[in-house]
Design an enzyme around this catalytic site. Sequence first.
Site, PDB file in Angstrom:
ATOM      1  N   LYS A   1      -5.426   2.838  -2.987  1.00  0.00           N
ATOM      2  CA  LYS A   1      -4.716   2.234  -1.860  1.00  0.00           C
ATOM      3  C   LYS A   1      -5.651   2.001  -0.668  1.00  0.00           C
ATOM      4  O   LYS A   1      -5.513   1.002   0.046  1.00  0.00           O
ATOM      5  CB  LYS A   1      -3.524   3.101  -1.454  1.00  0.00           C
ATOM      6  CG  LYS A   1      -2.409   3.146  -2.495  1.00  0.00           C
ATOM      7  CD  LYS A   1      -1.872   1.755  -2.805  1.00  0.00           C
ATOM      8  CE  LYS A   1      -0.686   1.795  -3.752  1.00  0.00           C
ATOM      9  NZ  LYS A   1      -0.183   0.433  -4.072  1.00  0.00           N
TER      10      LYS A   1
ATOM     11  N   TYR B   1      -5.123   8.002  -6.433  1.00  0.00           N
ATOM     12  CA  TYR B   1      -4.136   7.075  -5.881  1.00  0.00           C
ATOM     13  C   TYR B   1      -4.548   6.624  -4.485  1.00  0.00           C
ATOM     14  O   TYR B   1      -4.521   5.427  -4.174  1.00  0.00           O
ATOM     15  CB  TYR B   1      -2.768   7.760  -5.838  1.00  0.00           C
ATOM     16  CG  TYR B   1      -1.658   6.915  -5.265  1.00  0.00           C
ATOM     17  CD1 TYR B   1      -1.269   5.735  -5.890  1.00  0.00           C
ATOM     18  CD2 TYR B   1      -0.990   7.305  -4.111  1.00  0.00           C
ATOM     19  CE1 TYR B   1      -0.242   4.956  -5.371  1.00  0.00           C
ATOM     20  CE2 TYR B   1       0.040   6.540  -3.584  1.00  0.00           C
ATOM     21  CZ  TYR B   1       0.415   5.366  -4.219  1.00  0.00           C
ATOM     22  OH  TYR B   1       1.436   4.603  -3.693  1.00  0.00           O
TER      23      TYR B   1
ATOM     24  N   SER C   1       0.857  -1.167   0.000  1.00  0.00           N
ATOM     25  CA  SER C   1       0.000   0.000   0.000  1.00  0.00           C
ATOM     26  C   SER C   1       0.903   1.229   0.000  1.00  0.00           C
ATOM     27  O   SER C   1       1.883   1.289  -0.732  1.00  0.00           O
ATOM     28  CB  SER C   1      -0.924  -0.032   1.227  1.00  0.00           C
ATOM     29  OG  SER C   1      -1.762   1.105   1.251  1.00  0.00           O
TER      30      SER C   1
END
Length: 285
Positions: free
Chosen positions: A154, A150, A136
């Site tokens: 994650k 993004y 992650s």
Amino acid sequence: MVSVWFITGASNGLGLSLALYVLKSGHNVIAAMRNPTRSAEAAKSIEAAGGKIFQLDVTRPQDEIFKAIETAEAIYGRIDILVNNAGYSALGPAETFSEREIIRQFQTNVFGPIYLTQAALPGMRSRRSGTIVNLSSVAGQDGLPTCSLYAASKFSLEGFSEALSREISEFGISTLIIEPGAFRTNFLHAMEVDENSIPEVYQGTAVDQVLNKFKAAAGNQIGDPLKAAERMFEVIMGEGQGGSLKGKILRLVLGKDAYSRITAKIKKQQSDLEVAREVTFSTDL
């Protein structure tokens, strides 16, 4: 016992550092790369250390990923440790991302790891052992301006991993989420700025400021990828400085910067819970 590692995104950054460290430690590595020819130098270094290069694009459909894992398992007869490391960051204001950018971000950072995990689990379950490692980011806990897409990917990967860990532990399979901060790899250089560019209205805003901060930080990150690889290996294998953490943690934070950001995030969440407690409790029958 010699273990078999399958590591995606092994052409550079933390993936390459981890692959080389695992090989140096006497284990077998299947190093997956989207384009081994373009990453010839990395491929050569892994092969020289005794690793196997495996061509894989993690954005491919589920059935192709399953077939790829079948092929990979045949190399050494099994996969003991799956490291879902391949990933990248698309940057820009949330409102301007194109459909193509959104889909590609999730194909790489979420769908690929999920499909690979699905494909590797039957073999691990049959042996009642194995480890799923999902890379992650500090952004998987704390989303910054420009990083909405993004961070979303994650956060999604972490949610999947958290639930997964509770499903597969009874089969002797462990799950580990790695949350790195800024490490001196090519990650910042490889980040993709929104193809629609930054609208003039965002000039001088938090989005603009963070983008400029990322540009300035490229090549100057405080984190040492070799040390990160060593710590990851130790926690996964139960050896060395990090060995005592094996099986005791779900999330491994790497880097002082990541620790500070995540600590501040947790404090804010706790504050929100306490401030809203009366309202929260008021909704029960």
